[in-house]
Design an enzyme around this catalytic site. Structure first.
Site, mmCIF file in Angstrom:
data_model
loop_
_atom_site.group_PDB
_atom_site.id
_atom_site.type_symbol
_atom_site.label_atom_id
_atom_site.label_comp_id
_atom_site.label_asym_id
_atom_site.label_seq_id
_atom_site.Cartn_x
_atom_site.Cartn_y
_atom_site.Cartn_z
ATOM 1 N N ALA A 65 0.870 -1.167 0.000
ATOM 2 C CA ALA A 65 0.000 0.000 0.000
ATOM 3 C C ALA A 65 0.909 1.219 0.000
ATOM 4 O O ALA A 65 2.086 1.129 0.366
ATOM 5 C CB ALA A 65 -0.884 -0.021 1.233
ATOM 6 N N GLY A 108 0.695 -4.813 0.923
ATOM 7 C CA GLY A 108 -0.541 -4.807 0.130
ATOM 8 C C GLY A 108 -0.375 -5.464 -1.233
ATOM 9 O O GLY A 108 -1.348 -5.969 -1.797
ATOM 10 N N GLU A 111 -0.800 -9.004 -0.542
ATOM 11 C CA GLU A 111 -2.219 -9.209 -0.204
ATOM 12 C C GLU A 111 -3.095 -9.137 -1.458
ATOM 13 O O GLU A 111 -4.074 -9.879 -1.578
ATOM 14 C CB GLU A 111 -2.645 -8.162 0.833
ATOM 15 C CG GLU A 111 -1.917 -8.354 2.158
ATOM 16 C CD GLU A 111 -2.158 -7.228 3.142
ATOM 17 O OE1 GLU A 111 -1.761 -6.085 2.853
ATOM 18 O OE2 GLU A 111 -2.765 -7.487 4.193
ATOM 19 N N GLU A 131 4.939 -5.117 7.052
ATOM 20 C CA GLU A 131 4.266 -4.059 7.811
ATOM 21 C C GLU A 131 4.859 -3.886 9.208
ATOM 22 O O GLU A 131 4.903 -2.788 9.751
ATOM 23 C CB GLU A 131 2.755 -4.349 7.907
ATOM 24 C CG GLU A 131 1.977 -4.061 6.622
ATOM 25 C CD GLU A 131 1.982 -5.205 5.613
ATOM 26 O OE1 GLU A 131 2.759 -6.178 5.783
ATOM 27 O OE2 GLU A 131 1.186 -5.128 4.652
HETATM 28 N N1 CAA Z 1 4.643 3.153 -0.688
HETATM 29 C C1 CAA Z 1 5.060 4.324 -1.224
HETATM 30 N N2 CAA Z 1 6.176 4.444 -1.965
HETATM 31 C C2 CAA Z 1 6.907 3.330 -2.158
HETATM 32 C C3 CAA Z 1 6.552 2.086 -1.631
HETATM 33 C C4 CAA Z 1 5.352 2.015 -0.869
HETATM 34 N N3 CAA Z 1 4.900 0.864 -0.356
HETATM 35 N N4 CAA Z 1 7.496 1.167 -1.984
HETATM 36 C C5 CAA Z 1 8.407 1.832 -2.714
HETATM 37 N N5 CAA Z 1 8.047 3.128 -2.839
HETATM 38 C C6 CAA Z 1 8.759 4.189 -3.549
HETATM 39 C C7 CAA Z 1 10.009 4.602 -2.800
HETATM 40 O O1 CAA Z 1 9.708 5.518 -1.755
HETATM 41 C C8 CAA Z 1 10.823 5.215 -3.923
HETATM 42 O O2 CAA Z 1 10.327 6.510 -4.181
HETATM 43 P P1 CAA Z 1 11.357 7.751 -4.351
HETATM 44 O O3 CAA Z 1 12.140 7.404 -5.611
HETATM 45 O O4 CAA Z 1 10.452 8.909 -4.516
HETATM 46 O O5 CAA Z 1 12.224 7.771 -3.150
HETATM 47 C C9 CAA Z 1 10.460 4.336 -5.132
HETATM 48 O O6 CAA Z 1 9.225 3.705 -4.801
HETATM 49 C C10 CAA Z 1 11.487 3.252 -5.409
HETATM 50 O O7 CAA Z 1 11.693 2.519 -4.202
HETATM 51 P P2 CAA Z 1 13.139 2.271 -3.559
HETATM 52 O O8 CAA Z 1 14.078 3.368 -3.917
HETATM 53 O O9 CAA Z 1 12.937 1.992 -2.096
HETATM 54 O O10 CAA Z 1 13.548 0.928 -4.360
HETATM 55 P P3 CAA Z 1 14.555 -0.219 -3.887
HETATM 56 O O11 CAA Z 1 14.755 -1.073 -5.079
HETATM 57 O O12 CAA Z 1 15.731 0.363 -3.196
HETATM 58 O O13 CAA Z 1 13.729 -1.035 -2.757
HETATM 59 C C11 CAA Z 1 11.787 -2.139 -1.825
HETATM 60 C C12 CAA Z 1 12.589 -1.760 -3.109
HETATM 61 C C13 CAA Z 1 12.607 -3.109 -0.987
HETATM 62 C C14 CAA Z 1 10.493 -2.798 -2.294
HETATM 63 C C15 CAA Z 1 11.513 -0.839 -1.012
HETATM 64 O O14 CAA Z 1 10.951 0.144 -1.876
HETATM 65 C C16 CAA Z 1 10.553 -1.029 0.130
HETATM 66 O O15 CAA Z 1 10.938 -1.555 1.168
HETATM 67 N N6 CAA Z 1 9.278 -0.589 -0.042
HETATM 68 C C17 CAA Z 1 8.289 -0.637 1.019
HETATM 69 C C18 CAA Z 1 7.765 -2.038 1.217
HETATM 70 C C19 CAA Z 1 6.730 -2.045 2.337
HETATM 71 O O16 CAA Z 1 7.023 -1.729 3.469
HETATM 72 N N7 CAA Z 1 5.493 -2.404 1.975
HETATM 73 C C20 CAA Z 1 4.378 -2.469 2.926
HETATM 74 C C21 CAA Z 1 3.623 -1.161 2.923
HETATM 75 S S1 CAA Z 1 2.296 -1.086 4.114
HETATM 76 C C22 CAA Z 1 1.075 -1.994 3.376
HETATM 77 O O17 CAA Z 1 1.218 -2.583 2.355
HETATM 78 C C23 CAA Z 1 -0.296 -1.945 3.944
HETATM 79 C C24 CAA Z 1 -0.948 -2.728 4.882
HETATM 80 O O18 CAA Z 1 -1.494 -3.844 4.727
HETATM 81 C C25 CAA Z 1 -1.059 -2.026 6.138
#
Ligand code: CAA
Length: 257
Positions: A65, A108, A111, A131
C-alpha cells in the site's frame, strides 16, 4: 475508458490488467485501487471476458500500500473512511483472476496477489508482509489469507519478521501455483488464462464460488477483526515513527507504544 495507474488490454476472451505506477513500484494508492475496481466492474459486466490476468512490472508486482499516502493519517481519518474497505471488492469478484507476479509482492502487493484466485510467479518474485517494520500490521487480508495459504507457523514467522519468501519457497509452501522463468511468466499465464476463458463461464464461476466457500465463515470474522485493529494502530506513536522513517529514508526509532 483509460486509466492513470493501470493499463487494460483485451485479448479475445482474456483481459490483461498491468499495474502502472513504475516510479512508486506500483504502490497501491487510493486512485489505483479505485481504478482497479472500475476496470474489474467493466470486465465482470462484459460477457465476452472469461478470465482476467493481473500483473505488474518486471521489478515489482506491487511494493505495498502507498506508505506516503498513509503516513500522516490519524485514527479518526482512517476509521471514519473505513480505510482499505475499497480493496475488499477486489476479492469478491466472480470471474477468475490470475496474478502474474514478478519482482516484489510486498505488504498490500502480496495481499493483492492473495486476493486473486491463484498466483503464477517469475523466478525473481519475492513475497512478504513487511508491515511490522513500519510499526503496523497487514490489513488488506494478509494475516488471514496468508495463514489460510501457508498455515500458522510460516504465516506467523513472515508477519512477525517481515522476511521475504523467494518464488521457489513460495511454491513449496503452497502460496504460488507455479514458477516460470521471468521472461516466460506473462506468456505462460496468458496461455492458461486463454484455456480457462475457453471453458464454460458458468461452470468456471461456480467452481470459483465453491472453492472459495472452503475459506468462508471464520475468515470474514478474522478480516473484520484485522481491519479494526489496523485502524487502531494509527493511534500509536510507532505507526507515525515507522512510516515517517520510511519517507525520510532513515531507520525507525520505535518507542513500542
Ligand atoms: N509506498 C510508497 N512508496 C513506495 C513504496 C510504498 N509501499 N514502496 C516503494 N516506494 C517508492 C520509494 O519511496 C521510492 O520513491 P522515491 O524514488 O520517490 O524515493 C520508489 O518507490 C522506489 O523505491 P526504492 O528506492 O525503495 O527501491 P529499492 O529497489 O531500493 O527497494 C523495496 C525496493 C525493498 C520494495 C523498497 O521500496 C521497500 O521496502 N518498499 C516498502 C515495502 C513495504 O514496506 N510495503 C508495505 C507497505 S504497508 C502496506 O502494504 C499496507 C498494509 O497492509 C497495512
Amino acid at each position: 475508458m483509460s486509466y492513470e495507474t493501470l493499463l487494460l488490454e483485451i485479448r479475445e476472451r482474456v483481459a490483461l490488467i498491468t499495474l502502472n505506477r513504475p516510479k512508486a513500484l506500483n504502490a497501491l494508492n487510493s486512485q489505483l485501487i479505485a481504478e482497479l475496481n472500475q476496470a474489474l466492474d467493466r470486465l465482470e459486466a462484459d460477457p465476452a471476458i472469461g478470465c482476467i490476468v493481473l500483473t505488474g512490472s518486471p521489478k515489482a508486482f506491487a511494493a505495498g500500500a502507498d506508505i506516503k499516502e498513509m503516513a500522516e493519517l490519524s485514527f479518526p481519518q482512517i476509521y471514519l473512511d473505513d480505510f482499505f474497505a475499497a480493496a475488499d471488492r477486489i476479492a469478491n469478484r466472480r470471474k477468475p483472476i490470475i496474478a502474474a507476479v514478478a519482482g516484489y509482492a510486498l505488504g498490500g502487493g502480496c495481499e493483492l496477489a492473495l486476493m486473486c484466485d491463484f498466483i503464477y510467479a517469475a523466478d525473481n518474485a519475492r513475497f512478504g508482509l513487511p508491515e511490522i517494520t513500519l510499526g503496523v500490521l497487514p490489513a488488506i487480508g494478509g494475516t488471514q489469507r496468508l495463514t489460510h495459504a501457508l498455515g500458522k507457523a510460516k504465516a506467523m514467522e513472515l508477519c512477525l519478521t517481515g522476511r521475504q519468501l523467494t518464488a521457489e519457497e513460495a511454491e513449496r509452501a503452497g502460496l504460488v501455483a507455479r514458477v516460470f522463468a521471468a521472461e516466460q511468466l506473462l506468456e505462460e499465464t496468458l496461455k492458461v488464462a486463454e484455456g480457462i476463458a475457453a471453458k464454460s463461464l458458468t461452470a468456471t464461476m461456480m467452481i470459483k464460488e465453491s472453492v472459495n466457500r472452503a475459506f468462508e465463515g471464520s475468515l470474514s470474522e478474522g478480516l473484520r477483526f484485522e481491519r479494526r485493529i489496523f485502524h487502531a494502530v494509527f493511534a500509536t506513536a510507532d505507526q507515525k515513527e515507522g512510516m515517517a522513517a520510511f519517507v525520510e529514508k532513515r531507520p525507525p526509532q520505535f518507542t513500542h507504544r
